[in-house]
Structure formats: C-alpha cells, structure tokens
Design a protein around this motif. Structure first.
Motif, PDB file in Angstrom:
ATOM      1  N   VAL A  69      63.602 129.882   7.617  1.00  0.00           N
ATOM      2  CA  VAL A  69      64.810 129.425   6.983  1.00  0.00           C
ATOM      3  C   VAL A  69      65.318 128.307   7.756  1.00  0.00           C
ATOM      4  O   VAL A  69      64.734 127.767   8.706  1.00  0.00           O
ATOM      5  CB  VAL A  69      65.832 130.572   7.299  1.00  0.00           C
ATOM      6  CG1 VAL A  69      65.376 131.849   6.356  1.00  0.00           C
ATOM      7  CG2 VAL A  69      65.998 130.914   8.566  1.00  0.00           C
ATOM      8  N   PRO A  70      66.245 127.548   7.101  1.00  0.00           N
ATOM      9  CA  PRO A  70      66.833 126.266   7.801  1.00  0.00           C
ATOM     10  C   PRO A  70      67.285 126.893   9.252  1.00  0.00           C
ATOM     11  O   PRO A  70      67.665 128.172   9.333  1.00  0.00           O
ATOM     12  CB  PRO A  70      67.973 126.027   6.982  1.00  0.00           C
ATOM     13  CG  PRO A  70      67.618 126.484   5.566  1.00  0.00           C
ATOM     14  CD  PRO A  70      66.837 127.817   5.790  1.00  0.00           C
ATOM     15  N   GLY A 141      63.119 114.153   5.576  1.00  0.00           N
ATOM     16  CA  GLY A 141      64.474 114.011   6.305  1.00  0.00           C
ATOM     17  C   GLY A 141      64.318 114.267   7.678  1.00  0.00           C
ATOM     18  O   GLY A 141      64.672 113.333   8.362  1.00  0.00           O
ATOM     19  N   ALA A 142      63.557 115.337   8.125  1.00  0.00           N
ATOM     20  CA  ALA A 142      64.074 115.601   9.483  1.00  0.00           C
ATOM     21  C   ALA A 142      62.957 114.698  10.138  1.00  0.00           C
ATOM     22  O   ALA A 142      63.218 114.478  11.645  1.00  0.00           O
ATOM     23  CB  ALA A 142      63.443 117.288   9.742  1.00  0.00           C
ATOM     24  N   PRO A 184      65.578 120.477  -4.906  1.00  0.00           N
ATOM     25  CA  PRO A 184      66.777 120.420  -5.352  1.00  0.00           C
ATOM     26  C   PRO A 184      67.578 118.916  -5.013  1.00  0.00           C
ATOM     27  O   PRO A 184      67.561 118.783  -3.602  1.00  0.00           O
ATOM     28  CB  PRO A 184      67.733 121.561  -4.654  1.00  0.00           C
ATOM     29  CG  PRO A 184      66.582 122.666  -4.597  1.00  0.00           C
ATOM     30  CD  PRO A 184      65.499 121.778  -4.207  1.00  0.00           C
ATOM     31  N   THR A 185      68.391 118.240  -5.619  1.00  0.00           N
ATOM     32  CA  THR A 185      68.869 117.031  -5.504  1.00  0.00           C
ATOM     33  C   THR A 185      69.588 117.118  -4.366  1.00  0.00           C
ATOM     34  O   THR A 185      69.681 116.196  -3.344  1.00  0.00           O
ATOM     35  CB  THR A 185      69.963 116.629  -6.497  1.00  0.00           C
ATOM     36  OG1 THR A 185      69.021 116.503  -7.864  1.00  0.00           O
ATOM     37  CG2 THR A 185      70.387 115.145  -6.558  1.00  0.00           C
ATOM     38  N   LYS A 186      70.519 118.064  -3.989  1.00  0.00           N
ATOM     39  CA  LYS A 186      71.386 118.123  -3.206  1.00  0.00           C
ATOM     40  C   LYS A 186      70.589 118.296  -1.569  1.00  0.00           C
ATOM     41  O   LYS A 186      70.943 117.438  -0.648  1.00  0.00           O
ATOM     42  CB  LYS A 186      72.448 119.416  -2.823  1.00  0.00           C
ATOM     43  CG  LYS A 186      73.191 119.449  -1.636  1.00  0.00           C
ATOM     44  CD  LYS A 186      74.515 120.415  -1.823  1.00  0.00           C
ATOM     45  CE  LYS A 186      75.442 120.408  -0.875  1.00  0.00           C
ATOM     46  NZ  LYS A 186      76.441 121.497  -1.093  1.00  0.00           N
ATOM     47  N   LEU A 187      69.543 118.689  -1.548  1.00  0.00           N
ATOM     48  CA  LEU A 187      68.730 119.021  -0.495  1.00  0.00           C
ATOM     49  C   LEU A 187      68.128 117.734  -0.182  1.00  0.00           C
ATOM     50  O   LEU A 187      67.850 117.337   1.012  1.00  0.00           O
ATOM     51  CB  LEU A 187      67.582 120.039  -0.770  1.00  0.00           C
ATOM     52  CG  LEU A 187      66.994 120.694   0.603  1.00  0.00           C
ATOM     53  CD1 LEU A 187      67.990 121.108   1.694  1.00  0.00           C
ATOM     54  CD2 LEU A 187      66.068 121.651   0.242  1.00  0.00           C
ATOM     55  N   MET A 188      67.559 116.956  -1.217  1.00  0.00           N
ATOM     56  CA  MET A 188      66.969 115.704  -0.955  1.00  0.00           C
ATOM     57  C   MET A 188      68.012 114.779  -0.339  1.00  0.00           C
ATOM     58  O   MET A 188      67.832 113.993   0.588  1.00  0.00           O
ATOM     59  CB  MET A 188      66.505 115.084  -2.204  1.00  0.00           C
ATOM     60  CG  MET A 188      65.171 115.675  -2.578  1.00  0.00           C
ATOM     61  SD  MET A 188      63.691 114.641  -1.493  1.00  0.00           S
ATOM     62  CE  MET A 188      63.913 112.962  -2.105  1.00  0.00           C
ATOM     63  N   CYS A 189      69.306 114.865  -1.024  1.00  0.00           N
ATOM     64  CA  CYS A 189      70.370 113.942  -0.580  1.00  0.00           C
ATOM     65  C   CYS A 189      70.603 114.207   1.136  1.00  0.00           C
ATOM     66  O   CYS A 189      70.886 113.472   2.067  1.00  0.00           O
ATOM     67  CB  CYS A 189      71.697 114.139  -1.392  1.00  0.00           C
ATOM     68  SG  CYS A 189      71.298 113.202  -2.959  1.00  0.00           S
ATOM     69  N   HIS A 281      71.643 120.931   8.289  1.00  0.00           N
ATOM     70  CA  HIS A 281      71.885 119.698   9.190  1.00  0.00           C
ATOM     71  C   HIS A 281      72.204 118.511   8.623  1.00  0.00           C
ATOM     72  O   HIS A 281      73.293 117.797   9.340  1.00  0.00           O
ATOM     73  CB  HIS A 281      70.597 119.746   9.971  1.00  0.00           C
ATOM     74  CG  HIS A 281      70.793 118.458  11.244  1.00  0.00           C
ATOM     75  ND1 HIS A 281      71.645 118.418  12.041  1.00  0.00           N
ATOM     76  CD2 HIS A 281      70.006 117.075  11.299  1.00  0.00           C
ATOM     77  CE1 HIS A 281      71.531 117.491  12.984  1.00  0.00           C
ATOM     78  NE2 HIS A 281      70.345 116.349  12.273  1.00  0.00           N
ATOM     79  N   GLY A 282      71.636 117.877   7.581  1.00  0.00           N
ATOM     80  CA  GLY A 282      72.060 116.798   7.003  1.00  0.00           C
ATOM     81  C   GLY A 282      73.498 116.569   6.504  1.00  0.00           C
ATOM     82  O   GLY A 282      74.404 115.917   6.652  1.00  0.00           O
TER      83      GLY A 282
END
Length: 382
Positions: A69-70, A141-142, A184-189, A281-282
């Motif tokens: 999980v995150p 991202g990470a 999901p777009t929000k996760l990419m952002c 985190h982002g």
C-alpha cells in the motif's frame, strides 16, 4: 562544488511492451524469485500475465507477495523476508511504483541480516549485503527505480524512516510508458509533484560554484512544468508519458545532484504527515513545498530569482509553483487535505528526531517547522 562519490549500476530499459522481456534480465542472476506487487492493478493492466509468461519461458520459479500500500509497511516487509528465507529466494522483482520498490529493497536488505531490518532505518546498523532487486515500473514519481533510497513506515508508532545505501540500487528497471495510460490522473499528477520536489530539494542548496548541476536541475524542472499540462491534455500520449517517466528517474538517481548538498527538510516534514494520516506523498508535497519556500525566501533572494526566471519565466516563482500544482487539480493547503493542526508540535518533534535542527539550505528548529506547517495550513501569511 563539493567532493562526491557517485555510483549507479542500474540498467534502464525504456520502451513499448518492454516488461514482456523481464525474464531474460533476471535469468543471469536467479532461477527463483519473489514477485512483489500492490494488488489487482497489474493484473488489470495485463502486466502480471506477461511477466509470468516471461518468467516461465526463462524457467524462473517464483513465489508471490502482494498487498503493498502507499507508505509501505514494515509488517509486510518482515513477511516478505520470511517468505524469501523459507523458499530460498535470491532475487526480488518489484512490479509497481515507489511503494513496491521501497518495500522490495527493504526485504532484500533483511533477508541476509540476522537482526531486525528496522535497524537499517534507524541507523542502528549499516547494510553489508542484500539480495538483488529488479523493477517493472508502473507509476512514475518516486524515482526509486534507480535510487539508493528505501522509505518504510512502522505502523506501531506511525514512524516513517529512510535507509540510503548503495545496496538498494536496483539491478535493472523496466519502464514502459504505456502503463501510464491506465493510471488515475490524480495519481499521475501526484507523481509529477514528487518529481518536481526531488529536483527542488537538490536545487535549493548552500553549495556554490555548481553551474552545471544548477543548469541540469533547472532544465529538468522546466521539462516537468511543460509536461504537466501536456499530460492533462492527453493522458495517453506516449512521448509525454515517456518523458515524465525518464525525468522521474533522472531526478532521483543522484547524478543530477553530484557536487552539491541537498536540503530534504520539506520531505522530512511531509513524511510525518503521510505517516500519521496515510496521505499520498505527492499530495502532501504540493502543500508543504510552497510553504517552505515562503518561509525561507529571504535567506537567498537570488536563488529564488533564478528559480522564478529559469523555471517559470516570471518574477514570482513561488506563486507560479502553487498555480502549477493547482492546475494539476491538487490541493495546496493542509486545510484542503483535512489535516488538523493539533499534531503540528508532534510532527515537528518526530521530524527532528534526536536533532535540534534539520535541513541544509536553511537550518530549521521545531518552531520553524511548526511555522511552516501553519503556513501550509493556509491561514498564516508571510
């Protein structure tokens, strides 16, 4: 410029359907591995079946551990260590984003160690060996796919800690930009924010005479600021996703920051928020980094001017940064994220640990951290 000792041994394979060949990259190292991933997403994307087919074609046995999980948990890391020991596993394949990769790294450190793997995250012990780790990246991202870092959360006391060691550097990382299409777009952002945060942590440095490094970081930041709107306009554009993936890797593999001292105080502050409230985190960094910049902006006005001019081509880069985060559909205050104020002193204390101050660009004490959190809340002006 500071002296430096840089090492990077990760093979990067970027391209369409590149994960379908994962078995041939593992075969020289192992014939029995741990397959570590989040849950159902990689199966929906078709990545799981392709990876399993490649493993079978290369006669590689595997045992599985899903459920990451995150803010990856120490308890699952320990479960993975036990599975590896019980099944005589000597290689770990991480399929996922930063959480899966960090969890895999922690497992790889714990298998050959006789003590508690958490020792490496508290500084009680230093790693001397590890299992090798390979990566199939699904969420950029990470930057963990090429870095020496692993960040794990201990659930018992909501403590988030990092272990930096060259033994964490993956053997290879496979990047297929097509996997971004289904994220999901929000996760990419949130990932885009994380990439920019990694670059800014290194950019705001007390080190002088680092023109090449400054220019490289500024170029990477400009690239991400340009790619954000392009991604939102067309989330399935291959080249946009490819550039986001590669910039994410470059931002955190260490090379771009050689010769300079990074800050990392914003990350340490946010880690306490995400550890306690299990926030992405982002998403947390979108609120913390602008607040930190507002608090330290008078320390070195010329650096802020360079950031404004060379990254955003404007006079007020802090304001432009907030607008950029908002354009991605993300909150820029802790109030919007429903983070209460009653834990600020506790967060500041945990962020400092046994230190009196933290950060390298500007030294921050507990009161400074609380002030930054109050600015990030959205009520305090500076």
């Amino acid at each position: 410029m500071e002296s430096f000792n840089f090492k990077s041994s990760t093979r990067i394979i970027l391209g369409k359907d590149s994960f379908k060949d994962v078995g041939k990259y593992i075969k020289p190292h192992s014939s029995k591995i741990l397959l570590h991933y989040e849950g159902e997403l990689i199966k929906k994307l078709g990545i799981y079946d392709s990876v399993v087919t490649s493993l079978e074609e290369n006669e590689i046995e595997f045992v599985e551990l899903s459920g990451v999980v995150p803010n990856p948990r120490l308890s699952l890391v320990k479960k993975g260590i036990d599975i590896c020991i019980e099944n005589d596993v000597d290689f770990i394949l991480a399929i996922g984003g930063g959480s899966v990769i960090d969890s895999s790294k922690a497992i790889s450190l714990g298998v050959p160690y006789n003590g508690d793997v958490w020792d490496f995250f508290t500084g009680k012990a230093e790693p001397t060996k590890s299992l090798k780790v390979g990566v199939v990246l699904t969420i950029p991202g990470a930057g963990s796919e090429m870095s020496e870092s692993s960040i794990i959360t201990r659930e018992d006391d909501s403590t988030k800690a990092v272990c930096d060691t060259e033994f964490n550097i993956p053997e290879f990382a496979i990047l297929d930009p097509q996997v971004c299409y289904s994220i999901p777009t929000k996760l990419m952002c949130c990932g885009i924010v994380d990439i920019l945060s990694h670059l800014m942590e290194r950019y705001f440095s007390p080190t002088e005479n680092i023109e090449l490094s400054d220019s490289l970081i500024e170029a990477a930041m400009r690239t991400i600021v340009k790619l954000g709107p392009k991604y939102l306009e067309n989330p399935k554009d291959y080249n946009t996703c490819a550039e986001i993936m590669w910039t994410s890797t470059v931002a955190h593999n260490g090379m771009i920051a050689c010769g300079r001292i990074a800050d990392w105080s914003s990350h340490r502050i946010e880690h306490e928020i995400s550890a306690i409230y299990d926030l992405n985190h982002g998403a947390g960094m979108a609120a913390i980094f602008p607040a930190w910049l507002k608090y330290v902006k008078e320390f070195n006005p010329k650096k802020i001017e360079s950031f404004s001019k060379n990254v955003f081509n404007c006079e007020n880069g802090i304001e432009a940064l907030e607008k950029f985060f908002k354009s991605l559909g993300l909150a820029t205050t802790l109030k919007e994220l429903n983070i209460p104020e009653d834990c600020f002193e506790y967060m500041a204390k945990k962020a400092l640990g046994s230190r009196e101050t933290m950060g390298n660009y500007v030294k921050l004490n507990a009161k400074d951290i609380i002030n930054i959190l109050e600015i990030a809340m959205g009520g305090r002006k500076i």
